[in-house]
Design a protein around this motif. Structure first.
Motif, PDB file in Angstrom:
ATOM      1  N   LYS A  31       0.833  -1.210   0.000  1.00  0.00           N
ATOM      2  CA  LYS A  31       0.000   0.000   0.000  1.00  0.00           C
ATOM      3  C   LYS A  31       0.866   1.258   0.000  1.00  0.00           C
ATOM      4  O   LYS A  31       0.513   2.257  -0.620  1.00  0.00           O
ATOM      5  N   SER A  32       1.996   1.209   0.690  1.00  0.00           N
ATOM      6  CA  SER A  32       2.905   2.357   0.691  1.00  0.00           C
ATOM      7  C   SER A  32       3.468   2.607  -0.704  1.00  0.00           C
ATOM      8  O   SER A  32       3.589   3.758  -1.136  1.00  0.00           O
ATOM      9  N   PHE A  81       0.639   4.081  -2.779  1.00  0.00           N
ATOM     10  CA  PHE A  81       0.438   5.474  -2.380  1.00  0.00           C
ATOM     11  C   PHE A  81       1.499   6.372  -3.008  1.00  0.00           C
ATOM     12  O   PHE A  81       1.185   7.390  -3.631  1.00  0.00           O
TER      13      PHE A  81
END
Length: 101
Positions: free
Chosen positions: A55-56, A59
């Motif tokens: 997810k990082s 993002f």
């Protein structure tokens, strides 16, 4: 000055129900004033942004792709509602967590 060049690939693996999807991957090249891979590493290393590794990365990559288009087209009307808020968001993101937060 030329920017960093990247090839972005988006490949569909499955649909919402988990069924395999056979679509041709989307592949395109972009230029960015920042090293996106370095930004991903920095975001993944920040404890205040504990989204998880995948997810990082999503993002950071999404943010850098979006922000580069916004910077290059800053006068386009579609970005008008976002300008001030996005600037404030980026300043806060770059500062990181403040004492007492």
């Amino acid at each position: 000055m030329p920017g960093h060049r990247f090839r972005i690939t988006v490949e569909s693996l499955s649909d919402r129900k988990g069924a395999p999807v056979e679509k041709t991957p989307l592949v395109f090249e972009v230029e960015n004033h920042d090293d996106i891979l370095e930004i991903v590493e920095r975001i993944q290393g920040r404890e205040d942004l504990a989204f998880g590794k995948e997810k990082s990365a999503a993002f950071a990559v999404g943010l850098k792709l979006f922000s580069e288009v916004m910077i290059e087209n800053r006068k386009h009307a579609v970005f008008a509602p976002l300008r001030d808020a996005f600037k404030a968001f980026m300043v806060g993101l770059k500062k990181g967590p403040q004492a007492g937060e």
